[in-house]
Write an enzyme that holds these catalytic residues in place. Structure first.
Site, short mmCIF file in Angstrom:
data_model
loop_
_atom_site.label_atom_id
_atom_site.label_comp_id
_atom_site.label_asym_id
_atom_site.label_seq_id
_atom_site.Cartn_x
_atom_site.Cartn_y
_atom_site.Cartn_z
N LYS A 74 -2.26 -1.48 -3.79
CA LYS A 74 -3.12 -0.30 -3.70
C LYS A 74 -2.29 0.96 -3.79
CE LYS A 74 -6.06 1.99 -0.42
NZ LYS A 74 -6.58 2.03 0.92
N LYS A 120 0.86 -1.19 0.00
CA LYS A 120 0.00 0.00 0.00
C LYS A 120 0.89 1.23 0.00
CE LYS A 120 -3.57 2.35 2.70
NZ LYS A 120 -4.49 2.25 3.84
C1 PBG Z 1 -7.27 3.49 5.80
C2 PBG Z 1 -7.58 3.36 4.37
C3 PBG Z 1 -7.42 4.32 3.35
C4 PBG Z 1 -7.99 3.76 2.22
C5 PBG Z 1 -8.44 2.50 2.53
N1 PBG Z 1 -8.16 2.25 3.86
C6 PBG Z 1 -6.91 5.69 3.41
C7 PBG Z 1 -5.51 5.92 3.80
O1 PBG Z 1 -4.70 5.01 3.95
O2 PBG Z 1 -5.19 7.10 4.03
C8 PBG Z 1 -8.10 4.43 0.88
C9 PBG Z 1 -9.17 3.93 -0.01
C10 PBG Z 1 -9.52 4.81 -1.14
O3 PBG Z 1 -8.89 5.85 -1.40
O4 PBG Z 1 -10.48 4.46 -1.84
N2 PBG Z 1 -6.10 2.93 6.21
#
Ligand code: PBG
Length: 327
Positions: A248, A195
């Site tokens: 992601k 991520k």
């Molecule tokens: C939280 C999380 C996030 C997303 C999914 N889980 C935001 C982040 O990490 O700041 C993003 C999902 C999206 O943008 O659709 N940890």
């Protein structure tokens, strides 16, 4: 080889093109994210994500029934709690918003849908970070116990899959160990293994009320320049017991997705994130692109690059589109 080989022969008609298409989308590939908000009593539009909503608990079962009808196999739940504090305590509450949503879904439809829960503290902490903080530092090890207990409480409520997204080192093994100790060895883990610290998450922060009070997430999420590092992240999560891996965001990281799938051959998910959704919506609302066709092509590209599963806000739209596809 020309004129013996004429590539265009395979493109001569809609039916021929369909016959030789290598990648085919199916509603079964999709996972739909749902935001459940403890503080509202009727559904509320998310401004930066046209067509997406925060739902009160009372609407969740209807939403899931719609997904089942569209043959979408899974829902990914995010919670917006009424109470936030420094430690994200409401995330661990057996009567918390997500725990109640999972129970309601499982009571109503049982195994007709796979329930996945996001396991991260950021929606539950007052500072909005994904871990316990000390000053401006986001602490790794103290966070592990919190998220393991959060995952356990989701599993107890009936979650089929828990999905840790906080990018803490050791999060998968912390969760696996506690789940196994408590008799939840059959609960799956889908790890947000690679991520990235991405600016494409901006609309999500409105959706999930998870904007942060200071700094950013680059001390725990990955640097967008790195791809070898993604392989190391994924390898560790596999060793720690992840069942499904995730990359992601999706569109800007198709090379990473391709490497992860071809290197490990594991079930691999890609998260078509909020910013990727909102950009398509915004351009379409201006009449600059054909929304449905761009959606289709975008999701097709993600699957072609190696995703077995696509988490997408377009899940319902693509399921409807595929029913009437005339490509
Ligand atoms: C939280 C999380 C996030 C997303 C999914 N889980 C935001 C982040 O990490 O700041 C993003 C999902 C999206 O943008 O659709 N940890």
């Amino acid at each position: 080889m020309f004129p013996i080989m004429r590539m265009r022969r395979l493109r001569g008609s809609r039916v021929i093109r369909g016959m030789v298409r290598e990648t085919v989308l199916d509603p079964m590939d999709m996972i739909y994210p749902v935001f459940v908000d403890e503080t509202i009593s009727s559904k509320q539009g998310i401004e930066s994500m046209p067509g997406q909503f925060r739902l009160p608990l009372s609407d969740v079962v209807d939403e899931v029934c719609e997904l089942i009808e569209l043959k979408i196999p899974a829902v990914l739940l995010f919670g917006i709690p009424a109470e936030k504090d420094d430690l994200g305590s409401s995330a661990l509450d057996d009567e918390g918003i997500i725990q109640r949503a999972v129970k309601a879904i499982k009571d109503a439809v049982g195994d007709k849908i796979v329930v996945i829960t996001d396991v991260c503290l950021c929606e539950y902490t007052s500072h909005g970070h994904c871990g316990i903080v000390d000053g401006k530092k986001i602490l790794n090890d103290p966070t592990l116990e919190q998220i393991a207990r959060m995952a356990l409480s989701h599993a107890k409520a009936g979650a089929d899959i828990v999905a840790p997204s906080g990018m803490m080192d050791g999060m998968v093994s912390a969760i696996r160990n506690l789940l196994d100790e408590e008799g939840y060895q059959d609960t799956l883990i889908m790890s947000y293994a690679a991520k990235y610290a991405s600016s494409f998450y901006a609309p999500f922060r409105e959706a999930a009320d998870s904007g942060y009070a200071f700094g950013d997430r680059s001390s725990y999420q990955m640097d967008p320049g790195n791809s070898d590092e993604a392989i190391r992240e994924v390898e560790l999560d596999i060793m720690e017991g992840a069942d499904i891996l995730m990359v992601k965001p999706a569109i800007g990281y198709l090379d990473v997705l391709y490497r992860v799938k071809t290197t490990f051959g594991m079930p691999t998910a890609a998260y078509n994130v909020s910013g990727e959704y909102s950009m398509v919506k915004a351009a379409a609302m201006n009449g600059w692109i054909d929304e449905k066709k761009v959606m289709y092509e975008m999701l097709l590209s993600i699957k072609r690059a190696g995703a077995d599963l696509i988490i997408t806000y377009f899940a319902k739209d693509i399921a409807r589109y595929l029913e009437g596809l005339d490509g």
